[in-house]
Write a protein that holds these residues in place. Structure first.
Motif, PDB file in Angstrom:
ATOM      1  N   ILE A   1     -10.253  48.866 -72.860  1.00 38.73           N
ATOM      2  CA  ILE A   1     -11.113  48.390 -71.767  1.00 38.73           C
ATOM      3  C   ILE A   1     -10.316  47.957 -70.544  1.00 38.73           C
ATOM      4  O   ILE A   1     -10.854  47.855 -69.455  1.00 38.73           O
ATOM      5  CB  ILE A   1     -12.053  47.245 -72.217  1.00 38.73           C
ATOM      6  N   GLN A   2      -9.006  47.730 -70.744  1.00 41.28           N
ATOM      7  CA  GLN A   2      -8.173  47.348 -69.601  1.00 41.28           C
ATOM      8  C   GLN A   2      -8.005  48.497 -68.627  1.00 41.28           C
ATOM      9  O   GLN A   2      -7.871  48.300 -67.422  1.00 41.28           O
ATOM     10  CB  GLN A   2      -6.761  46.998 -70.088  1.00 41.28           C
ATOM     11  N   ASN A   3      -7.911  49.696 -69.169  1.00 44.56           N
ATOM     12  CA  ASN A   3      -7.527  50.841 -68.357  1.00 44.56           C
ATOM     13  C   ASN A   3      -8.692  51.692 -67.874  1.00 44.56           C
ATOM     14  O   ASN A   3      -8.481  52.733 -67.274  1.00 44.56           O
ATOM     15  CB  ASN A   3      -6.564  51.737 -69.152  1.00 44.56           C
ATOM     16  N   SER A   4      -9.886  51.266 -68.159  1.00 43.32           N
ATOM     17  CA  SER A   4     -11.016  52.108 -67.808  1.00 43.32           C
ATOM     18  C   SER A   4     -11.821  51.532 -66.654  1.00 43.32           C
ATOM     19  O   SER A   4     -12.021  50.330 -66.554  1.00 43.32           O
ATOM     20  CB  SER A   4     -11.929  52.253 -69.018  1.00 43.32           C
ATOM     21  N   ASN A   5     -12.313  52.446 -65.805  1.00 44.16           N
ATOM     22  CA  ASN A   5     -13.179  52.052 -64.703  1.00 44.16           C
ATOM     23  C   ASN A   5     -14.642  52.027 -65.088  1.00 44.16           C
ATOM     24  O   ASN A   5     -15.489  51.704 -64.263  1.00 44.16           O
ATOM     25  CB  ASN A   5     -13.027  53.055 -63.549  1.00 44.16           C
ATOM     26  N   ALA A   6     -14.926  52.404 -66.326  1.00 37.45           N
ATOM     27  CA  ALA A   6     -16.329  52.520 -66.733  1.00 37.45           C
ATOM     28  C   ALA A   6     -17.029  51.169 -66.669  1.00 37.45           C
ATOM     29  O   ALA A   6     -16.431  50.115 -66.899  1.00 37.45           O
ATOM     30  CB  ALA A   6     -16.425  53.094 -68.141  1.00 37.45           C
ATOM     31  N   ASP A   7     -18.314  51.222 -66.391  1.00 42.18           N
ATOM     32  CA  ASP A   7     -19.119  50.030 -66.265  1.00 42.18           C
ATOM     33  C   ASP A   7     -19.072  49.160 -67.514  1.00 42.18           C
ATOM     34  O   ASP A   7     -18.956  47.940 -67.454  1.00 42.18           O
ATOM     35  CB  ASP A   7     -20.568  50.439 -65.979  1.00 42.18           C
ATOM     36  N   ILE A   8     -19.165  49.816 -68.678  1.00 48.19           N
ATOM     37  CA  ILE A   8     -19.192  49.055 -69.921  1.00 48.19           C
ATOM     38  C   ILE A   8     -17.838  48.375 -70.161  1.00 48.19           C
ATOM     39  O   ILE A   8     -17.777  47.260 -70.691  1.00 48.19           O
ATOM     40  CB  ILE A   8     -19.609  49.924 -71.126  1.00 48.19           C
ATOM     41  N   ALA A   9     -16.751  49.019 -69.738  1.00 44.79           N
ATOM     42  CA  ALA A   9     -15.427  48.409 -69.901  1.00 44.79           C
ATOM     43  C   ALA A   9     -15.333  47.155 -69.047  1.00 44.79           C
ATOM     44  O   ALA A   9     -14.830  46.110 -69.477  1.00 44.79           O
ATOM     45  CB  ALA A   9     -14.346  49.410 -69.506  1.00 44.79           C
ATOM     46  N   LYS A  10     -15.851  47.272 -67.837  1.00 42.09           N
ATOM     47  CA  LYS A  10     -15.839  46.132 -66.921  1.00 42.09           C
ATOM     48  C   LYS A  10     -16.631  44.957 -67.506  1.00 42.09           C
ATOM     49  O   LYS A  10     -16.189  43.819 -67.482  1.00 42.09           O
ATOM     50  CB  LYS A  10     -16.475  46.581 -65.614  1.00 42.09           C
TER      51      LYS A  10
END
Lengths: 122, 134
Positions: A50-59
């Motif tokens: 989740i640190q490296n993703s721009n996805a909404d759910i990661a945020k």
């Protein structure tokens, strides 16, 4: 030399998607948040945490990790909370249980088998 | 999440009142739909939700949706929702284990019986009708 340093900088420094307004003021908690973040999968990405993703759910997951840390929850409690909502798939390191034994044992069994196969006496 | 109890929650609804698990956990069968006006597939599934709402109560949770964007969208497309909870920060979606929009749950007496990921297309109406006993 400069070129080498340039390339090393690109390879070795991990780009993450954390935005400035997400970063916690308490540095210790922020470090904890990043440690936890490395163990959680971005569920809509291909093998990213989740640190490296721009996805909404990661945020949103990053947000909830930081929120719970500021509330005083432990790393184990936070990971268990997210695990309870999303199942084993959210853990980048799948737990070692009876039904995940295959995941862990198959690759090493295959490797041992191949080793014996290629080094058997003819 | 299947056959698991619904999570506890308490969020502000579109009309200002509170929307909580107490509003749905004792109902025989309801549909809970996670959506937003900025989500194109949510627009595609809307007619199906309107159809389903004729026989089953439909509740909605609007994720990261401003009232000023949601109200005209509902005025244009119609609203199948008894109550619309406002999930402004995305945390309610995480509470339900939602991956993205739209996602729809069929809940019977406080238990999640079915989870539909993605828009409800016409061909999905059959499953919904069977599971809601309609």
């Amino acid at each position: 030399m400069i070129l080498l340093l340039f390339f090393l900088n690109i390879i070795l420094v991990e780009a993450n998607a954390i935005e400035p307004n997400e970063i916690l003021e308490n540095k210790e908690l922020e470090v904890q948040a990043r440690i936890i973040g490395k163990e959680l999968r971005c569920l809509v990405c291909q093998n990213e945490d989740i640190q490296n993703s721009n996805a909404d759910i990661a945020k949103d997951l990053r947000k909830i990790v930081r929120l719970k840390l500021t509330e005083g929850q432990s790393k184990e409690e936070i990971i268990e909370f997210i695990h309870s909502k999303y199942g084993d798939f959210v853990l980048l390191s799948p737990p070692l249980r009876f039904n995940t034994a295959g995941l862990w044992l198959l690759p090493i069994s295959f490797f041992i088998f191949l080793t014996f196969y290629f080094f058997r006496k003819r | 999440m299947i056959s698991k109890e619904i999570p506890e929650f308490s969020i502000e609804s579109l009309n200002g009142k509170k929307f909580t698990n107490l509003d749905i956990e004792n109902e025989e069968v309801i549909i809970l739909n996670f959506f937003a006006s900025w989500c194109p597939p949510c627009r595609i599934e809307h007619p199906q939700l309107l159809k389903l709402s004729n026989n089953t109560p439909v509740f909605g949770i609007a994720k990261k949706n401003e009232k000023k964007d949601l109200l005209p969208w509902l005025a244009e497309l119609g609203s199948p929702y008894e109550i619309i909870g406002m999930d402004h920060n995305g945390l309610q979606s995480i509470n339900w284990g939602v991956y993205g929009l739209p996602e729809t749950f069929i809940i019977k007496e406080g238990l999640v019986k079915y989870r539909h990921v993605g828009p409800i297309l016409k061909r999905d109406l059959e499953i919904f009708k069977n599971l809601t006993n309609n």
